[in-house]
Design a protein around this motif. Structure first.
Motif, PDB file in Angstrom:
ATOM      1  N   THR A 319       0.833  -1.210   0.000  1.00 53.16           N
ATOM      2  CA  THR A 319       0.000   0.000   0.000  1.00 53.16           C
ATOM      3  C   THR A 319       0.865   1.257   0.000  1.00 53.16           C
ATOM      4  OG1 THR A 319      -1.807  -1.107   1.147  1.00 53.16           O
ATOM      5  CG2 THR A 319      -1.750   1.290   1.274  1.00 53.16           C
ATOM      6  N   HIS A 320       1.878   1.288   0.856  1.00 52.46           N
ATOM      7  CA  HIS A 320       2.741   2.464   0.942  1.00 52.46           C
ATOM      8  C   HIS A 320       3.656   2.580  -0.274  1.00 52.46           C
ATOM      9  CE1 HIS A 320       1.429   3.639   4.897  1.00 52.46           C
ATOM     10  NE2 HIS A 320       1.670   2.437   5.373  1.00 52.46           N
ATOM     11  N   LEU A 321       4.047   1.455  -0.827  1.00 52.90           N
ATOM     12  CA  LEU A 321       4.897   1.482  -2.026  1.00 52.90           C
ATOM     13  C   LEU A 321       4.161   2.158  -3.180  1.00 52.90           C
ATOM     14  CD1 LEU A 321       7.525   0.549  -3.498  1.00 52.90           C
ATOM     15  CD2 LEU A 321       6.311  -1.569  -4.058  1.00 52.90           C
ATOM     16  N   VAL A 322       2.906   1.814  -3.360  1.00 57.04           N
ATOM     17  CA  VAL A 322       2.107   2.375  -4.455  1.00 57.04           C
ATOM     18  C   VAL A 322       1.811   3.858  -4.233  1.00 57.04           C
ATOM     19  CG1 VAL A 322      -0.165   2.313  -5.567  1.00 57.04           C
ATOM     20  CG2 VAL A 322       1.048   0.177  -5.083  1.00 57.04           C
ATOM     21  N   ASN A 323       1.502   4.235  -2.999  1.00 62.02           N
ATOM     22  CA  ASN A 323       1.082   5.611  -2.710  1.00 62.02           C
ATOM     23  C   ASN A 323       2.238   6.570  -2.439  1.00 62.02           C
ATOM     24  OD1 ASN A 323      -2.092   5.772  -2.383  1.00 62.02           O
ATOM     25  ND2 ASN A 323      -1.439   3.780  -1.596  1.00 62.02           N
ATOM     26  N   GLY A 324       3.431   6.052  -2.213  1.00 57.75           N
ATOM     27  CA  GLY A 324       4.564   6.932  -1.944  1.00 57.75           C
ATOM     28  C   GLY A 324       4.356   7.705  -0.654  1.00 57.75           C
ATOM     29  N   VAL A 325       4.562   9.024  -0.706  1.00 52.02           N
ATOM     30  CA  VAL A 325       4.438   9.844   0.500  1.00 52.02           C
ATOM     31  C   VAL A 325       2.986  10.175   0.839  1.00 52.02           C
ATOM     32  CG1 VAL A 325       6.723  10.866   0.197  1.00 52.02           C
ATOM     33  CG2 VAL A 325       4.716  12.001  -0.797  1.00 52.02           C
ATOM     34  N   ASN A 326       2.069   9.849  -0.061  1.00 47.96           N
ATOM     35  CA  ASN A 326       0.663  10.162   0.161  1.00 47.96           C
ATOM     36  C   ASN A 326      -0.041   9.050   0.933  1.00 47.96           C
ATOM     37  OD1 ASN A 326       0.919  12.554  -1.345  1.00 47.96           O
ATOM     38  ND2 ASN A 326       0.505  11.439  -3.261  1.00 47.96           N
ATOM     39  N   LYS A 327      -1.098   9.425   1.650  1.00 53.41           N
ATOM     40  CA  LYS A 327      -1.938   8.428   2.286  1.00 53.41           C
ATOM     41  C   LYS A 327      -2.806   7.757   1.218  1.00 53.41           C
ATOM     42  CE  LYS A 327      -2.314   9.883   7.072  1.00 53.41           C
ATOM     43  NZ  LYS A 327      -3.246   9.921   8.214  1.00 53.41           N
ATOM     44  N   PRO A 328      -3.253   6.519   1.466  1.00 48.40           N
ATOM     45  CA  PRO A 328      -4.114   5.844   0.487  1.00 48.40           C
ATOM     46  C   PRO A 328      -5.361   6.668   0.191  1.00 48.40           C
ATOM     47  CG  PRO A 328      -3.379   4.298   2.163  1.00 48.40           C
ATOM     48  CD  PRO A 328      -2.946   5.662   2.618  1.00 48.40           C
ATOM     49  N   SER A 329      -5.674   6.797  -1.072  1.00 49.43           N
ATOM     50  CA  SER A 329      -6.813   7.626  -1.473  1.00 49.43           C
ATOM     51  C   SER A 329      -8.143   6.917  -1.264  1.00 49.43           C
ATOM     52  CB  SER A 329      -6.670   8.013  -2.954  1.00 49.43           C
ATOM     53  OG  SER A 329      -6.560   6.849  -3.756  1.00 49.43           O
ATOM     54  N   ASN A 330      -8.106   5.591  -1.084  1.00 46.77           N
ATOM     55  CA  ASN A 330      -9.354   4.827  -0.944  1.00 46.77           C
ATOM     56  C   ASN A 330      -9.852   4.755   0.488  1.00 46.77           C
ATOM     57  OD1 ASN A 330      -7.412   3.179   0.113  1.00 46.77           O
ATOM     58  ND2 ASN A 330      -7.738   1.466  -1.305  1.00 46.77           N
TER      59      ASN A 330
END
Length: 557
Positions: A319-330
C-alpha cells in the motif's frame, strides 16, 4: 561473629549492601587494607571490623567477642563517629567493586569511525585499523556525502549551536523542515524533535501520567530503559506483560473498565534479541479496551517499509509502495494510522543525533505546550537538524540501502548457522550471538579485536539478563560479502579458541532462547521485496520539499 554480622546487616546500610557473612569482612582486609580505612567511619560496624582485624581466624566465634560489643543496639553508639560526614566515596568504590566482581563493569573501546572508509575505524593510533560490526549507524548515513555537505553548509552559515531552548531562542527553518520531514515519513499530522529519543520517551510518557488521572500503563517486559524511566516518572499504576504475549496483555486490560485511561507502551524491533512486535494486533486490543498506543520505532526507522518509516509501515508494504508519500486515497486505514504515538531516533539509521515523537497535530501541540523534557531542553543545533532532514530524504528515496542491509544480514545469519554458531532466532536485522557468560563474552570481544581486528561489543547485564550475555552484530550496506566471510572465519576461530558452546551444545541441554529447538522464524523482508530497486518507488518520494507543519510554532486559537 555470624550473629553480629547478621544483626548489623539489619541496622547498617553499609553491611546491608554487602553479603551479610564473616567472609565479607574478611574480603575487606583483602582489598588493600580497606578495613583500616573504614574503622571509625561506620557507627555500627567499626567495633566489629576492629575486632575482626585483630585476628586472622575467619572462624572466630561470637563468644570470643567482649560482651558489650555483642550488644549492638544503637547505630549511633559512638557519638564522635556520628558527627562525621557520610562516606560517599566509600559507597562509590564499593559499588564499582561490586560491578567488577560480577563482571558487569563496562569497558569502552576507543573507536574512531572513518567517514570515508566506513565500516573501517581506527583505535587510539590511526594506523591501528579495525572493522566495526556493531554500530547502530545501520545505513551508514553518518558518512553520506550529501548529509555531510548539508551539515557543513548550515554550520558555516548559522554557527555551532541553537542559542537555547525554543522558548528562549525561538526555533528556525531547520526545525520546521525536520519536523515536517518526520511527520511526512510517518504520515502523521505533526512531529516534535527532542535532544534524544531517551528524552522523548521519558517526556511523553511521564506527561501522560501527570495529566491523565487514573491512567494505567501496560508495558512490554523488554521495553527500553527510556520507556521504563518514563513509566516510573508517570507515577501511575503499571502492568508489565510478558514479551510479545498478547494473551497476557489482554488479561491485564480486562481488569479495567473501557472508560479508564490506558496506555500500551511497546517497541517494534527489540534491539538486543531482534524480536518484532505484532503492531496490528496490539492496536486491535487498544481499540477494544480503550487504550492509547505508544510505539518506539527507534531500531526500525530507516530499515523497514518501502520508505524507511519502520515496521508499522512495513506491515502495509505494498500500500505504501504504491502511494509513496501520500496516504491511500481509498480511505484504507493503515497500521501507521492506527498507532497514536510513534517515537524514533535520528541517531541510528539517520546517522546524526536526536529523537522525536510523531502523532496527531493536537497531541503534538499538547506535548509541545506541557512537556518539561521539551520545554527546558536546549534545541538541537541547526546543522544537526539540517543533516537529519537530508538523511531522511536520502533514505526515503533509496530502498537499495534497506535491501542490501537485509541481504548482508541474512548472509551472516546463514553462514553462522552453517558452522553451528548460536544466533538468537529473529525476523529482523539484529544478529545476537549467544555466549551465556559475562567473562567469556568479554574475552570473545577482546579476541576478535586483538587477533582479528574486528570490533563487536560484548553485551552484558543489565542490558541483557544474566546468563544470556551475547555479541550483537549489525551488518550495514557497506559490509560486503568479502567482509562477511572474514567475520565468519574470525567468529569460528574465537569459538574454537575459547571452547564456547555451539548450537549442538545448547540442543543437548534441551535448547535455550530458541537455540537448539525447531524454529522457523521468517524475516520481515520477503524475497519479492528484496528485489525492488529505487526505480520502483513512487516518483512523489523524490519531491525536494514537504509542506511545513504549523505545530512547531503554535497555532492560533
Amino acid at each position: 561473629m555470624d550473629s553480629i554480622v547478621r544483626q548489623s546487616s539489619k541496622l547498617c546500610p553499609f553491611v546491608k549492601r554487602a553479603a551479610s557473612s564473616p567472609t565479607f569482612v574478611h574480603s575487606l582486609q583483602d582489598r588493600g587494607g580497606i578495613s583500616t580505612q573504614l574503622v571509625g567511619k561506620c557507627p555500627v560496624m567499626h567495633k566489629v571490623i576492629r575486632e575482626y582485624a585483630s585476628t586472622s581466624s575467619v572462624s572466630k566465634s561470637a563468644e570470643a567477642v567482649p560482651e558489650k560489643e555483642k550488644d549492638i543496639i544503637s547505630p549511633v553508639e559512638n557519638s564522635s563517629s556520628a558527627e562525621k560526614s557520610f562516606d560517599y566515596y566509600g559507597l562509590f568504590e564499593d559499588e564499582l567493586l561490586a560491578k567488577k566482581r560480577d563482571k558487569s563493569y563496562r569497558f569502552f573501546n576507543n573507536i574512531n569511525r572513518l567517514a570515508k572508509n566506513f565500516p573501517m575505524a581506527h583505535r587510539k593510533l590511526e594506523e591501528d585499523k579495525v572493522t566495526v560490526w556493531c554500530s547502530n549507524d545501520y545505513l551508514a548515513l553518518s558518512k553520506q556525502p550529501e548529509v555531510i555537505a548539508k551539515m557543513k553548509l548550515v554550520l558555516d552559515k548559522y554557527g555551532a549551536g541553537s542559542g537555547g531552548t525554543r522558548n528562549i531562542a525561538g526555533h528556525n527553518k531547520h526545525t520546521l523542515q525536520l519536523e515536517s520531514e518526520i511527520a511526512s515519513l510517518h504520515k502523521k499530522e505533526a512531529s516534535l524533535v527532542f535532544s534524544s529519543c531517551f528524552v522523548a520517551n521519558d517526556a511523553v510518557i511521564s506527561l501522560l501520567g501527570s495529566k491523565l488521572k487514573d491512567l494505567i500503563i501496560f508495558s512490554d517486559e523488554l521495553n527500553h530503559a527510556s520507556m521504563i524511566v518514563g513509566i516510573k516518572h508517570a507515577y501511575k499504576t503499571k502492568h508489565i506483560f510478558k514479551h510479545n504475549n498478547l494473551e497476557d496483555l489482554e488479561k491485564m486490560l480486562q481488569m479495567y473498565p473501557k472508560n479508564q485511561p490506558k496506555l500500551i507502551a511497546f517497541e517494534s524491533v527489540y534491539s538486543m534479541n531482534g524480536s518484532v512486535s505484532d503492531i496490528s494486533k496490539i492496536c486491535d486490543l487498544a481499540e477494544k479496551y480503550g487504550a492509547l498506543t505508544f510505539l518506539d520505532e527507534v531500531h526500525s526507522v530507516g530499515l523497514y517499509g518501502p520508505h524507511g518509516a519502520g515496521v508499522a509501515e512495513h506491515f502495509d508494504f505494498d500500500t505504501h509502495l504504491v502511494n509513496g508519500v501520500n496516504k491511500p486515497s481509498n480511505g484504507v486505514k493503515t497500521v501507521m494510522d492506527r498507532v497514536d504515538m510513534i517515537t524514533g531516533t535520528l541517531g541510528k539509521s539517520f546517522g546524526t543525533v536526536g529523537g522525536y515523537v510523531a502523532g496527531s497535530g493536537q497531541l503534538i501541540d499538547w506535548i509541545r505546550s506541557y512537556a518539561p523534557g521539551f520545554i527546558f531542553t536546549t534545541t538541537l543545533p541547526p546543522s544537526v537538524m539540517a543533516g537529519a532532514s537530508e538523511a531522511i530524504k536520502y533514505s526515503k528515496t533509496h530502498i537499495n540501502l534497506r535491501t542490501s542491509q537485509q541481504l548482508h544480514t541474512q548472509y551472516v545469519k546463514d553462514e553462522l548457522a552453517r558452522i553451528g554458531v548460536p544466533v538468537l532466532p529473529n525476523p529482523s536485522h539484529i544478529v545476537p550471538v549467544l555466549i551465556g557468560n559475562p567473562d567469556l563474552a568479554k574475552q570473545a570481544s577482546d579476541l576478535l579485536m586483538d587477533k582479528h581486528k574486528i570490533y563487536v561489543q560484548a553485551i552484558n547485564f543489565p542490558t541483557v539478563a544474566r546468563g544470556t550475555e551475547r555479541l550483537r552484530i549489525t551488518p550495514t550496506p557497506g559490509h560486503n560479502i568479502e567482509l562477511c566471510d572474514i567475520l565468519i572465519a574470525a567468529i569460528d576461530d574465537v569459538f574454537n579458541e575459547l571452547n564456547l558452546p555451539r548450537v549442538k551444545d545448547w540442543e543437548a541441554q534441551g535448547g535455550f532462547m530458541g537455540i537448539g529447538t525447531t524454529n522457523n522464524t521468517e524475516r520481515l523482508w520477503t524475497d519479492e521485496q528484496l528485489k525492488l530497486t529505487n526505480a520502483d518507488l513512487n516518483k512523489n518520494v523524490h519531491a525536494s520539499a514537504v509542506d511545513e507543519i504549523v505545530y512547531s510554532s503554535g497555532v492560533s486559537i
